[in-house]
Design an enzyme around this catalytic site. Sequence first.
Site, PDB file in Angstrom:
ATOM      1  N   SER A  61       0.850  -1.190   0.000  1.00  0.00           N
ATOM      2  CA  SER A  61       0.000   0.000   0.000  1.00  0.00           C
ATOM      3  C   SER A  61       0.884   1.237   0.000  1.00  0.00           C
ATOM      4  O   SER A  61       2.044   1.174   0.418  1.00  0.00           O
ATOM      5  CB  SER A  61      -0.873   0.037   1.262  1.00  0.00           C
ATOM      6  N   GLY A  62       0.313   2.357  -0.427  1.00  0.00           N
ATOM      7  CA  GLY A  62       1.069   3.618  -0.383  1.00  0.00           C
ATOM      8  C   GLY A  62       1.012   4.405  -1.682  1.00  0.00           C
ATOM      9  O   GLY A  62       1.859   5.276  -1.918  1.00  0.00           O
TER      10      GLY A  62
ATOM     11  N   TRP B  69     -19.643   0.480   2.217  1.00  0.00           N
ATOM     12  CA  TRP B  69     -18.188   0.300   2.395  1.00  0.00           C
ATOM     13  C   TRP B  69     -17.866  -1.080   2.964  1.00  0.00           C
ATOM     14  O   TRP B  69     -16.764  -1.333   3.419  1.00  0.00           O
ATOM     15  CB  TRP B  69     -17.643   1.419   3.293  1.00  0.00           C
TER      16      TRP B  69
ATOM     17  N   TRP C 198      -2.610  -2.768  -3.364  1.00  0.00           N
ATOM     18  CA  TRP C 198      -2.964  -2.672  -1.949  1.00  0.00           C
ATOM     19  C   TRP C 198      -4.142  -3.529  -1.502  1.00  0.00           C
ATOM     20  O   TRP C 198      -4.426  -3.599  -0.304  1.00  0.00           O
ATOM     21  CB  TRP C 198      -3.189  -1.216  -1.549  1.00  0.00           C
TER      22      TRP C 198
ATOM     23  N   ASN D  41      -3.492   3.546  -8.757  1.00  0.00           N
ATOM     24  CA  ASN D  41      -3.250   4.696  -9.631  1.00  0.00           C
ATOM     25  C   ASN D  41      -1.772   4.853  -9.944  1.00  0.00           C
ATOM     26  O   ASN D  41      -0.921   4.614  -9.085  1.00  0.00           O
ATOM     27  CB  ASN D  41      -3.743   5.981  -8.948  1.00  0.00           C
TER      28      ASN D  41
ATOM     29  N   GLU E   7      -0.461   6.856  -2.750  1.00  0.00           N
ATOM     30  CA  GLU E   7      -0.549   8.317  -2.689  1.00  0.00           C
ATOM     31  C   GLU E   7       0.795   8.935  -2.291  1.00  0.00           C
ATOM     32  O   GLU E   7       0.897  10.144  -2.103  1.00  0.00           O
ATOM     33  CB  GLU E   7      -1.648   8.733  -1.704  1.00  0.00           C
TER      34      GLU E   7
ATOM     35  N   ASP F  34      -7.570   8.958  -9.919  1.00  0.00           N
ATOM     36  CA  ASP F  34      -7.360   7.998  -8.835  1.00  0.00           C
ATOM     37  C   ASP F  34      -8.279   6.789  -8.965  1.00  0.00           C
ATOM     38  O   ASP F  34      -8.775   6.258  -7.975  1.00  0.00           O
ATOM     39  CB  ASP F  34      -7.516   8.642  -7.448  1.00  0.00           C
TER      40      ASP F  34
ATOM     41  N   ARG G  19     -13.042   0.736  -9.961  1.00  0.00           N
ATOM     42  CA  ARG G  19     -13.282   2.073  -9.417  1.00  0.00           C
ATOM     43  C   ARG G  19     -13.852   3.013 -10.477  1.00  0.00           C
ATOM     44  O   ARG G  19     -14.627   3.929 -10.179  1.00  0.00           O
ATOM     45  CB  ARG G  19     -11.954   2.671  -8.911  1.00  0.00           C
TER      46      ARG G  19
HETATM   47 CA    CA Z   1      -5.089   5.574  -5.090  1.00  0.00          CA
END
Ligand code: CA
Length: 588
Positions: free
Chosen positions: A189-190, A490, A251, A269, A192, A320, A344
């Site tokens: 993950s990460g 969610w 992620w 992204n 951004e 994104d 998404r």
């Molecule tokens: Ca993202």
Amino acid sequence: MNRFIKAAVICLLAGTAAHAEVTEEMLANDQASTGDVLTNGMGRHLQRYSPLDILNKDNVKNLVPAWAFSLGGEKQRGQETQPLVHDGVMYITGSYSRMYAIDVKTGQEIWQYDARLPEGILPCCDVVNRGAAIYGDMVIFGTLDARIVALNKDTGDVVWRKKIADYKAGYSYTAAPLIVNGLVITGNSGGEFGIVGEVQARDAMTGETVWTRPVIEGHMGTLNGEESTMTGELNATWPGDMWKTGGGATWLGGSYDIETDTLVFGTGNPAPWNSHLRGAGAPSDDGMGDNLYAASRLGIDPATGEIKWHYQTTPREGWDYDGVNEVVAYTDRAGEKRWATADRNGFFYVLNREDGAFVSAVPFVKDITWAEGIDETGRPIFAEDNRPGDPAASADGKKGEVVFSSPGFLGGKNWMPMAFSQRTGNFYVPSNEWGMDIWNEPITYKKGAAYLGSGFTIKPNYQDHIGSLKAIDPDTGEIKWEFKNEAPLWGGVMATAGGLVFTGTPEGHLMAFDDETGEVLWSFQTGSGIVGQPITWEQDGEQYVTVISGWGGAVPLWGGEVAKKVNYLNQGGMLWTFRLPEQLASAN
Ligand code: CA
Ligand code: CA
């Protein structure tokens, strides 16, 4: 037989019975074994379908709480775990990288493990965890400091603990690991923070790395400690050095199809969000600016980490629209082997399971602005006017043209997993109808700092609902029914052979729907928002359902105008287990 040897054999057998180890064979059969839940997705194909039909449309009204378990402490943040059940014990992960073992009959805690997290971790989207893996005598999960830890499943003692990546550079970990043929397979993950997405495989017994596969072109993979192959072709779709901090975080973890022996991981992204900095300014025929393999799905050989195929859902991604959403292996009504994924970006895709080739795509949310559709090759037909503008083209160079984009960056569907019913042949997709104002800004990479180059405000598309649970026929793309929910959905979805579809809402209700009509047949108020993932299993001839309740996740942190709409929701941290008492199973 020598009586001492005989005694030893009896001890061994007794030991096996008391502390049953989990084998590859058991993991491979998880979707069919109704007495346990051993894998994320209730089967490594991630169908989240149970063949149990003790609980059905007629008797679900008699489903009652059996016990509840509080996660305790002051760490009441988003609870997104999918519980595992094995040998009379339930294993759950909690916010802030905690793990619990609980007696399934009584709800009593057996042990608890708290990862000691360092100062300065950089989770982007709440301190969540989505679940563990179980193998041998271990339960294994990832922690927010980008580590993976294996615990003895009977004691909670640490067996091994390894570093996935450097948390100071923005890496973290929240997904459930995947076990295939004795390898524990994780993403990272990460996205951004300008990290580089990667899939890693370790020997589950020791934690030693077997292979790594970065998912951005130009980076080298490894196998048994040596360089293996480069991912993609250097600078084919990325200009200059942008690939070095190109994002593509893996992620949400992956799925595994045993029939084609393929791992599928989605990639997030490309970084930064501002696509004009990645050579994506103008339409091109040569692929420059597509930024492979970000916003894609990758078929990977589990033995070597080699990429077998790729399919990019959003080339030139600039909203994104992470391509990480789960890819579910299933067989369609004509008997064809397929993958399905709800992206998404608002489109529901069907791919060929043998080679990942594009089969079809349909919108599963309304009001998509960024593309007019998906062409026959699987490439989006971009609506160029709805692309966030280039700041370099603005008067002061500081802010590009603002556009309204739908879906918003939290997606037509985010991480929360859909379910596939083998009974109806339909998918049950937790979706959201929302959009955003988005604009681009200049940005340069700095280790450990947000690397977006964009600003945004997310907003509802409709006054009366954002959440929308949809039954989708994957063969025709038809939406068979829809359940509208005021707050954004969610939490995960589960389908059963009893004709039921379960999911939870941020308003706190765990709900059971008729899989054919969408009628709400049962609901229970859990006291906080549900962003977890329901499971079901059988014990002593009775069917149980478990879900965790505890509002949080990305929406309250990132949701702009939507966050204001849901700020009345209370936090929590309670694991609920329900049971259909045997005497009520046949009652109507
Ligand atoms: Ca993202
Ligand atoms: Ca099972």
